[in-house]
Design a protein around this motif. Structure first.
Motif, PDB file in Angstrom:
ATOM      1  N   UNK A   1       0.485 -11.387  -5.174  1.00  0.00           N
ATOM      2  CA  UNK A   1       1.083 -10.060  -5.017  1.00  0.00           C
ATOM      3  C   UNK A   1       0.028  -9.081  -4.504  1.00  0.00           C
TER       4      UNK A   1
ATOM      5  N   UNK B   1      -2.535  -9.753  -2.711  1.00  0.00           N
ATOM      6  CA  UNK B   1      -2.776 -10.045  -1.294  1.00  0.00           C
ATOM      7  C   UNK B   1      -1.708  -9.371  -0.446  1.00  0.00           C
ATOM      8  N   UNK B   2      -0.485  -9.424  -0.919  1.00  0.00           N
ATOM      9  CA  UNK B   2       0.629  -8.808  -0.183  1.00  0.00           C
ATOM     10  C   UNK B   2       0.464  -7.290  -0.115  1.00  0.00           C
TER      11      UNK B   2
ATOM     12  N   UNK C   1      -0.158  -4.968   3.222  1.00  0.00           N
ATOM     13  CA  UNK C   1       0.761  -3.900   3.606  1.00  0.00           C
ATOM     14  C   UNK C   1       0.081  -2.556   3.726  1.00  0.00           C
TER      15      UNK C   1
ATOM     16  N   UNK D   1      -2.307  -1.305   5.590  1.00  0.00           N
ATOM     17  CA  UNK D   1      -2.576  -0.661   6.876  1.00  0.00           C
ATOM     18  C   UNK D   1      -1.286  -0.274   7.595  1.00  0.00           C
ATOM     19  N   UNK D   2      -0.165  -0.690   7.046  1.00  0.00           N
ATOM     20  CA  UNK D   2       1.105  -0.430   7.709  1.00  0.00           C
ATOM     21  C   UNK D   2       1.348   1.054   7.940  1.00  0.00           C
ATOM     22  N   UNK D   3       1.837   1.379   9.114  1.00  0.00           N
ATOM     23  CA  UNK D   3       2.097   2.782   9.416  1.00  0.00           C
ATOM     24  C   UNK D   3       3.244   3.273   8.547  1.00  0.00           C
TER      25      UNK D   3
ATOM     26  N   UNK E   1      14.348  -0.968   1.302  1.00  0.00           N
ATOM     27  CA  UNK E   1      13.254  -1.776   0.775  1.00  0.00           C
ATOM     28  C   UNK E   1      12.130  -0.903   0.223  1.00  0.00           C
ATOM     29  N   UNK E   2      11.470  -1.376  -0.827  1.00  0.00           N
ATOM     30  CA  UNK E   2      10.388  -0.609  -1.440  1.00  0.00           C
ATOM     31  C   UNK E   2       9.207  -0.439  -0.484  1.00  0.00           C
TER      32      UNK E   2
ATOM     33  N   UNK F   1       5.536  -0.872  -0.197  1.00  0.00           N
ATOM     34  CA  UNK F   1       4.503  -1.611  -0.928  1.00  0.00           C
ATOM     35  C   UNK F   1       3.207  -0.820  -1.084  1.00  0.00           C
TER      36      UNK F   1
ATOM     37  N   UNK G   1      10.784  -4.570  -8.411  1.00  0.00           N
ATOM     38  CA  UNK G   1       9.526  -5.091  -7.905  1.00  0.00           C
ATOM     39  C   UNK G   1       8.384  -4.727  -8.855  1.00  0.00           C
TER      40      UNK G   1
END
Lengths: 527, 447
Positions: free
Chosen positions: A79, A81-82, A86, A88-90, A100-101, A103, A516
């Motif tokens: 988790x 790692x996930x 996530x 760096x995600x814009x 969706x949550x 992260x 989650x």
């Protein structure tokens, strides 16, 4: 081996011939024609590749110190790692977020929970953690703590992560042991500024009084901005023992340093400065009314009072505010004939209006500075009262600060009542200071208010801030209760078109995030 | 839990994702929240209904033996986020005891099973052998002309000297490469293009340029004399020049451990190449499966690192017997329970050297190295044998190098202690791709 070496000599000759060109070396040269040179070079190339030998090993790194803490359970590691992936995600700001949550927002909670269990990071994730800590200073202390000794070991080898060595988090960085006088002394004299800040913090944590002693040794030669930062670091663990040092700093060359010293001293109700301020404040404010100071004398200036008011404010009101803010709140009881904070705050202020607001605002600042719960309570007033009619301040930012001085449960209760009475539109900042996960009553108040807002056909996006906060802060146990809200209803006749679908989507995301978070926390529980 | 054999790890599932966005979206669906009617069969499939924003939930089925996916959502990504989410959920919590698939899933699964059972041979209509032979002859003649021209170009290069190349620029080589494309020799074209980039590669470039020119020359000579070469070497030359493999190679059934999977994008961004490295657990044979994706689309084939597939691998002739195509699969992929045994740095180079005998143009050879200690360095990284003082350099730039992020992951995993590492060992050094922590059989794919 020897043969390969010979061959290599020949290879150099071939390269030299190739550089020059066979046309210019007619007759001589190692190979003759261009084709022959290519032939010979091909044989060499393949022979060299086929006969490669290992190189000599360089200096191996010192093994990383052992981290005695357990690694998190496998699922929790995955988790993490996930969540880190996530990171760096814009963030699609403002846009519709779907069901969706998010992260990214859950990483701080994961880190906090892992810290409670005393886990270390799975080794392979340490670089990602260091990168996350570098990018987000808010995550830094927790990320570095999780990375632990392995993180520091790694950071010493990669300049990108040098920051980790300055943080002092984890303790095992480059800081000397605080009892190692010579080591402390040397780093204090020679260290980089950030290292010195970390050192001061460590020394402070070990023995509060040692910090001003250390500061004293170099104080006169420090730059003004550094003096300010060092002084600020005394805020943690401030005690009466710091008074002599702070009192001396009141005579500093820099106005900012003087102001900070004064502020710190006023947070020590028994300090001489607090006493002087009390005397001045009591002379201005009493049951008979308010008489603001007529001038800002040298003594006031030395005690940190700023003479020039900001644009638009009268100078006498400005001085008054500063005196009351810096005076210990305990001085008012006697002045007002033994009344408690609530009664004092409720008193009508004589000698005309105008001053009430100034006085109450200053009391608010004093309550925050001195972390005085009874006064904060009095200034906040009942949560259900209209904000504008409150005794202290209508400013939500100020109220949030006052709330922070109250015990956790009381804070949550107050905000729950506030929401029940006034709805959500003003609650955002207040919610931000409540402890996560939100207490039951608070969570229910938020959810009820969201449901009410939906039924009222409100613009759903005006609640996206609170919705996001709820995703992160509601107790995951509430998920079941929320399920009923996730079905999309028909749009109400007078509602914004599409609002019902948006609300359903937002509630779905809320439930999904809570689930989650529940899964995340369950994974972290030791097997 | 007895369902669907061993479950995969979240990493292994996420390895299947076509891109970052799907990885993230899938991650969010990896909890029980949006799922209904999840289940799985003993023969290796999972299914579930996923609530979306619409009124009908999406129907998602995954055949773990493929893996292959089916979902009723409109996404063109493959696998879609629902399939990923379902797999993540399965990987984290399982889907309960094996059961019967609901009707909507069962039909698709049955179709797949029927297709798999059909014999592979005898596909297509009988080919017109005469026409095919003529086509092949025509192409060979064009390649021959191209090779002769390239030989001329190389000889000119050596006659004039390499010294002028730094100024000569890339354009001349690009033109030669274009002529090789016209001659239907894409393998030669790629090498020529590579050759053109060397003069701008920094110190030591003349030696590298001579080496590459000489190996290209060797390939030309090989093609011109291909009739006289032993069959294996002839097949290597043909495939290096760029001809498709002719004829079926050897088929090997084994339990294949996926050692690494990574993508590279061509310099013009138009083609993604996915390399999947496998090793037969019983026979020890390495295999390289390639798959390609057109612009903006990832390759379709995905095999998560650390899984073992029982399957038939069809090896193509030539190229040191590395290239293979995945044939029939016999069971759902399961995680490998142990760390593969590693060899020393010396043995790794020997393996590469030996492989060069069959394919002198081979850049590298797949090797499990270990126990080794990664040594980070400002000037260059090394992997050193745990005992003794031999080491292999890690290439940081140029062909075969990977991101530094992966190297730091490797260093973090090791903490100065010995680890086992899989990677490509060649004349530039050793490129680590996957590593195993001393205390865990779970591989870490180095990013």
């Amino acid at each position: 081996m020897n043969k390969a070496d010979e061959g290599y000599g020949e290879w150099e000759e071939l390269v030299a011939a190739a550089l020059l060109g066979t046309d210019r070396r007619r007759g001589g040269g190692p190979a003759g024609s261009a084709e022959a040179l290519l032939d010979a070079a091909a044989v060499h190339a393949v022979r060299r590749r086929a006969g490669l030998r290992p190189a000599g090993a360089g200096t191996r790194p010192e093994p990383a110190p052992r981290d005695p803490r357990p690694a998190p359970p496998k699922a929790a590691g995955h988790r993490l790692a996930q969540l880190l992936a996530g990171r760096s995600g814009a963030v699609n700001g403002g846009g519709r977020r779907g069901t969706a949550p998010d992260l990214t927002e859950l990483l701080p909670q994961w880190l906090a929970a892992a810290a409670r269990y005393g886990y270390r990071s799975p080794s392979a994730l340490v670089p990602a953690l260091l990168d996350a800590a570098r990018a987000r200073t808010d995550l830094r202390p927790q990320a570095l703590a999780l990375a632990g000794t392995r993180g520091l070991w790694l950071a010493r080898m990669n300049p990108d992560w040098r920051f980790a060595l300055r943080g002092g988090a984890g303790g095992a960085g480059e800081l000397p042991d605080v009892t190692d006088r010579a080591g402390v002394e040397r780093l204090w004299q020679e260290g980089l500024f950030a290292e010195r800040v970390a050192l001061l913090g460590a020394v402070r944590a070990h023995e509060a009084a040692a910090a001003p002693r250390l500061l004293m040794t170099t104080w006169a030669t420090e730059r003004a901005e550094d003096r300010l930062m060092f002084l600020d670091s005394l805020r943690a663990g401030l005690s009466d023992g710091d008074e002599p040092f702070l009192e001396a700093a009141l005579g500093d060359r820099s106005r900012n340093v003087r102001a900070t010293a004064a502020e710190l001293l006023s947070a020590l109700p028994s300090s001489a400065l607090a006493g002087r301020m009390a005397e001045r404040a009591l002379a201005c404010v009493g049951p008979e009314g308010v008489t603001p100071p007529a001038e800002c004398d040298g003594g006031m200036l030395r005690d940190g009072v700023v003479k020039r008011p900001p644009a638009g404010r009268g100078e006498r009101a400005w001085w008054l505010g500063q005196l009351v803010e810096a005076a210990p709140l305990s001085c008012w009881r006697e002045r007002f004939g033994g009344l408690g904070p609530a009664e004092i705050v409720a008193l009508p202020v004589a000698s005309g209006d105008g001053w009430t607001e100034e006085l109450h605002a200053a009391w608010c600042r004093a309550a925050v500075r001195q972390r005085d719960a009874p006064w904060s309570r009095a200034l906040l007033g009942p949560a259900s009262a209209p904000p504008a009619a409150g005794p202290g301040t209508a400013s939500l930012a100020e109220r949030a600060k006052l709330l922070e001085t109250l015990p956790d449960a009381e804070r949550a209760q107050w905000v729950a009542e506030f929401i029940a009475a006034h709805g959500l539109s003003e609650a955002f900042q207040l919610l931000g200071v409540c402890v996560v996960p939100w207490a039951g009553a608070l969570g229910r108040a938020v959810v009820d208010a969201l449901d009410t807002a939906r039924d009222a056909g409100s613009y759903p996006w005006s609640f996206s801030g609170v919705m996001g906060l709820a995703e992160r802060c509601l107790d995951p146990a509430e998920a079941g209760r929320l399920e009923a809200l996730t079905t999309a209803a028909e749009d109400l006749p007078d509602a914004v078109p599409g609002a019902a679908a948006y609300w359903a989507e937002a509630f779905q995301r809320l439930v999904a995030t809570l689930r989650l978070r529940a899964a995340m926390l369950a994974e972290l529980t030791p097997a | 839990m007895t369902d669907q054999g061993d479950r995969w790890t979240a990493e292994q599932v996420l390895d299947l994702a076509p891109d970052d966005a799907s990885r993230k979206a899938g991650g969010r669906l990896g909890g029980a929240g949006p799922w209904l009617q999840i289940g799985g069969s003993a023969s290796g499939s999972v299914w579930g209904l996923c609530k979306g924003s619409g009124s009908n939930p999406y129907r998602t089925v995954v055949d773990l033996t493929g893996p292959a996916y089916k979902c009723s959502c409109p996404s063109r990504k493959f696998p879609c986020k629902h399939a990923l989410g379902l797999l993540l959920l399965w990987s984290a919590e399982g889907v309960g005891e094996p059961g019967e698939a609901p009707e909507w899933a069962a039909q698709w699964l049955a179709d797949r099973a029927a297709k798999a059972a059909r014999p592979v041979a005898g596909r297509g209509a009988p080919v017109d052998e005469e026409a095919a032979r003529k086509r092949a002859e025509r192409r060979a003649a064009r390649i021959g002309a191209g090779v002769t021209e390239l030989e001329q170009r190389l000889a000119d290069l050596l006659r004039g000297g390499l010294a002028g190349q730094e100024q000569a620029g890339y354009a001349g080589w690009e033109e030669t490469a274009a002529r090789m494309v016209d001659a239907q020799a894409p393998g030669l074209a790629a090498r020529v293009r590579e050759l053109g980039t060397i003069p701008s590669c920094g110190p030591g470039w003349p030696a590298r340029m001579l080496e590459e020119a000489a190996l290209l020359h060797l390939l030309d000579r090989g093609w011109l004399g291909v009739a006289g070469l032993p069959e294996e070497l002839a097949a290597t030359v043909r495939s290096r020049v760029g001809l498709p493999a002719s004829g079926e190679g050897e088929a090997v059934r084994d339990r294949w451990l996926v050692l690494a999977q990574y993508d590279t994008v061509s310099p013009d961004g138009r083609l993604t190449t996915r390399r999947i490295w496998l090793r037969g657990l019983a026979g020890g044979r390495p295999a390289l499966v390639l798959d390609f994706g057109p612009p903006g689309r990832p390759p379709g084939l995905a095999m998560p690192v650390g899984l073992v597939l029982e399957a038939e691998m069809r090896f193509r002739p030539g190229s040191a017997g590395l290239r293979a195509d995945l044939g029939e699969r016999f069971a759902a992929a399961v995680p490998c329970a142990e760390v593969p045994a590693g060899v020393s740095t010396e043995a790794a180079l020997e393996a590469y050297g030996t492989a060069l005998r069959e394919d002198p143009w081979l850049e590298s050879w797949p090797v499990v190295l270990g126990p080794v200690v990664p040594i980070p360095g400002e000037l260059g990284w090394q992997l050193a044998d745990a005992e003794g003082d031999s080491a292999l350099p890690v290439p940081l730039t140029g062909g075969g190098s990977r991101s530094r992020g992966g190297l730091w992951q490797l260093a973090a995993l090791s903490g100065g202690a010995p680890v086992t590492v899989f990677g490509e060992c060649g004349h530039r050094g050793f490129t680590p791709l996957t590593a195993w922590h001393p205390d865990s059989a779970e591989p870490v794919a180095l990013g």
